[in-house]
Design a protein around this motif. Structure first.
Motif, mmCIF file in Angstrom:
data_model
loop_
_atom_site.group_PDB
_atom_site.id
_atom_site.type_symbol
_atom_site.label_atom_id
_atom_site.label_comp_id
_atom_site.label_asym_id
_atom_site.label_seq_id
_atom_site.Cartn_x
_atom_site.Cartn_y
_atom_site.Cartn_z
ATOM 1 N N ALA A 36 26.399 20.762 77.814
ATOM 2 C CA ALA A 36 26.838 20.797 76.421
ATOM 3 C C ALA A 36 27.975 19.807 76.140
ATOM 4 O O ALA A 36 28.063 19.240 75.054
ATOM 5 C CB ALA A 36 27.288 22.221 76.054
ATOM 6 N N ALA A 37 28.839 19.586 77.138
ATOM 7 C CA ALA A 37 30.027 18.761 76.912
ATOM 8 C C ALA A 37 29.793 17.271 77.159
ATOM 9 O O ALA A 37 30.475 16.430 76.569
ATOM 10 C CB ALA A 37 31.171 19.256 77.805
ATOM 11 N N LEU A 38 28.846 16.933 78.039
ATOM 12 C CA LEU A 38 28.664 15.540 78.449
ATOM 13 C C LEU A 38 28.411 14.572 77.289
ATOM 14 O O LEU A 38 29.055 13.513 77.219
ATOM 15 C CB LEU A 38 27.536 15.435 79.473
ATOM 16 C CG LEU A 38 27.970 15.368 80.940
ATOM 17 C CD1 LEU A 38 26.754 15.290 81.850
ATOM 18 C CD2 LEU A 38 28.894 14.189 81.189
ATOM 19 N N GLU A 44 33.141 10.013 73.071
ATOM 20 C CA GLU A 44 34.572 9.753 72.912
ATOM 21 C C GLU A 44 35.059 8.705 73.910
ATOM 22 O O GLU A 44 35.827 7.792 73.559
ATOM 23 C CB GLU A 44 35.351 11.060 73.091
ATOM 24 C CG GLU A 44 36.863 10.919 73.052
ATOM 25 C CD GLU A 44 37.400 10.444 71.713
ATOM 26 O OE1 GLU A 44 38.602 10.092 71.666
ATOM 27 O OE2 GLU A 44 36.645 10.417 70.725
ATOM 28 N N ALA A 45 34.623 8.814 75.180
ATOM 29 C CA ALA A 45 35.046 7.848 76.192
ATOM 30 C C ALA A 45 34.514 6.451 75.878
ATOM 31 O O ALA A 45 35.209 5.448 76.083
ATOM 32 C CB ALA A 45 34.571 8.297 77.571
ATOM 33 N N ASP A 65 35.056 17.965 80.052
ATOM 34 C CA ASP A 65 35.115 18.924 78.950
ATOM 35 C C ASP A 65 36.075 18.507 77.843
ATOM 36 O O ASP A 65 36.352 19.278 76.932
ATOM 37 C CB ASP A 65 35.508 20.304 79.476
ATOM 38 C CG ASP A 65 36.808 20.272 80.275
ATOM 39 O OD1 ASP A 65 37.544 19.265 80.189
ATOM 40 O OD2 ASP A 65 37.086 21.247 81.002
ATOM 41 N N LEU A 66 36.621 17.275 77.939
ATOM 42 C CA LEU A 66 37.565 16.716 76.970
ATOM 43 C C LEU A 66 38.895 17.448 76.935
ATOM 44 O O LEU A 66 39.674 17.281 75.984
ATOM 45 C CB LEU A 66 36.948 16.678 75.558
ATOM 46 C CG LEU A 66 35.872 15.600 75.344
ATOM 47 C CD1 LEU A 66 35.338 15.653 73.919
ATOM 48 C CD2 LEU A 66 36.420 14.213 75.642
ATOM 49 N N GLN A 67 39.182 18.250 77.961
ATOM 50 C CA GLN A 67 40.538 18.770 78.097
ATOM 51 C C GLN A 67 41.477 17.676 78.595
ATOM 52 O O GLN A 67 42.694 17.826 78.505
ATOM 53 C CB GLN A 67 40.553 19.969 79.056
ATOM 54 C CG GLN A 67 40.022 21.247 78.444
ATOM 55 C CD GLN A 67 40.322 22.469 79.302
ATOM 56 O OE1 GLN A 67 39.769 22.630 80.399
ATOM 57 N NE2 GLN A 67 41.170 23.332 78.809
ATOM 58 N N ARG A 81 38.538 23.433 75.827
ATOM 59 C CA ARG A 81 37.230 22.841 76.106
ATOM 60 C C ARG A 81 36.488 22.546 74.807
ATOM 61 O O ARG A 81 36.509 23.342 73.872
ATOM 62 C CB ARG A 81 36.377 23.779 76.950
ATOM 63 C CG ARG A 81 36.812 23.928 78.387
ATOM 64 C CD ARG A 81 35.856 24.854 79.124
ATOM 65 N NE ARG A 81 34.517 24.294 79.130
ATOM 66 C CZ ARG A 81 34.044 23.521 80.112
ATOM 67 N NH1 ARG A 81 34.797 23.217 81.149
ATOM 68 N NH2 ARG A 81 32.817 23.048 80.051
ATOM 69 N N VAL A 82 35.800 21.407 74.781
ATOM 70 C CA VAL A 82 35.048 21.044 73.582
ATOM 71 C C VAL A 82 33.731 21.803 73.508
ATOM 72 O O VAL A 82 33.188 22.041 72.426
ATOM 73 C CB VAL A 82 34.798 19.518 73.547
ATOM 74 C CG1 VAL A 82 33.839 19.088 74.659
ATOM 75 C CG2 VAL A 82 34.269 19.096 72.192
ATOM 76 N N ALA A 83 33.189 22.201 74.680
ATOM 77 C CA ALA A 83 31.930 22.943 74.726
ATOM 78 C C ALA A 83 31.777 23.575 76.093
ATOM 79 O O ALA A 83 32.424 23.174 77.057
ATOM 80 C CB ALA A 83 30.735 22.015 74.435
ATOM 81 N N GLY A 84 30.888 24.560 76.186
ATOM 82 C CA GLY A 84 30.647 25.209 77.469
ATOM 83 C C GLY A 84 31.755 26.180 77.846
ATOM 84 O O GLY A 84 32.672 26.444 77.075
#
Length: 312
Positions: free
Chosen positions: A15-17, A23-24, A96-98, A201-204
């Motif tokens: 879900a996060a990838l 973003e990256a 997870d964008l943390q 976390r952005v997702a998951g």
């Protein structure tokens, strides 16, 4: 042009990838003064993480990935990523964008313009984290810094940008039982800490339960300190002294006043107390013995099943 490798361990991050890559990709394209490569490490995921990595590798030549034969843990994932990275600088970050990719320009500037070997991040808050977990985390950082030579900052994340020289120093440490936060501090090098507000976390869902974090903290203590062994020795000596004094008291009391009533309650308290201490000290010895046993086996930290070049 400097080349930066982004090492991203992944475990069930289907879900996060996509969100992380979007973003990256945005941040790295804005940093057009550097070349980039993405090194994703699939730690034996059971969801759609690997198919997503295959798709990303096909559409973006900067994307590489390493897929394990099974789940070996985040420590093995970070090690594999560092070994696979080819950049002049290497950044470790979660999927997870943390670990916000937007901090990369600041980390790069600290290393290239301010004379640091490493720019690492630390959380200034623990918003969204259970209070009991935050309490034990702070206690762990205080304890590990008192009993070991590893310099671990409270709130430190694995998210950091390192020069190649520091990466090579980390890779030279070949122990099987790895605790990267301790390794980062132990190798030294000049490090700048970049604070940021905690991001959820952005997702998951998080893969780190309280029990897993507790076991991981024990790994760190055993890996970077022999203080528990010293404590067990001192405790044994103190208890021997107390036992000797207690024996003297019992002898004097019996000779002077006799023994009208059997001391069953006090006897059971002493037996249970000493038995508990003995088991505790034996457990400490067992932890160190278990780590030594695993080290002597010389097993690899991970096994690779597939990369962007195909199945091994």
């Amino acid at each position: 042009m400097d080349k930066i490798s982004l090492v991203v361990p992944c475990y069930n991050e289907e879900a996060a990838l996509p969100l992380f890559y979007k973003e990256a990709d945005r941040v790295t394209r804005e940093m057009d003064f550097c070349a980039f490569e993405f090194v994703f490490v699939d730690d034996g995921s059971k969801d759609g993480t690997l198919p997503i990595l295959r798709e990303l590798a096909q559409k973006d030549e900067r994307v590489r990935f390493v897929s394990f034969s099974r789940n070996f843990g985040k420590e093995a994932g970070m090690l594999a990523g560092l070994e696979a990275a080819t950049g002049d600088f290497v950044a470790l970050m979660d999927a997870d964008l943390q670990d916000p990719p937007a901090l990369l320009p600041a980390l790069y500037k600290a290393v290239t313009e301010e004379g640091y070997d490493c720019a690492a991040t630390r959380r200034t808050t623990r918003d969204g984290e259970p209070p009991i977990r935050s309490f034990f985390a702070r206690c762990f950082y205080k304890l590990i810094n008192k009993i070991s030579d590893a310099d671990i900052v409270d709130g430190a994340r694995d998210y950091r940008l390192m020069r190649r020289s520091m990466v090579e120093a980390i890779l030279s440490m070949r122990e099987y039982n790895r605790f990267s936060k301790g390794i980062f501090g132990w190798v030294g090098f000049k490090t700048k800490w970049v604070p940021f507000v905690n991001v959820e976390r952005v997702a998951g869902e998080t893969k780190w339960s309280f029990w897993k974090l507790f076991k991981y903290s024990l790994e760190g203590i055993v890996a970077f300190s022999t203080a528990p062994l010293a404590i067990a020795s001192v405790l044994g000596f103190v208890l021997c002294v107390i036992a000797f004094i207690y024996i003297c008291v019992i002898l004097v009391k019996t000779l002077a006043f006799g023994d009208p009533v059997g001391g069953w309650p006090s006897l059971m308290c002493v037996v249970l107390f000493l038995g508990g201490i003995q088991l505790f000290c034996t457990g400490i010895l067992g932890q160190y013995l278990a780590k030594t046993y695993l080290e002597t086996k010389k097993r690899p930290s991970y096994l690779v099943r597939e990369t962007e070049e195909g199945v091994k």
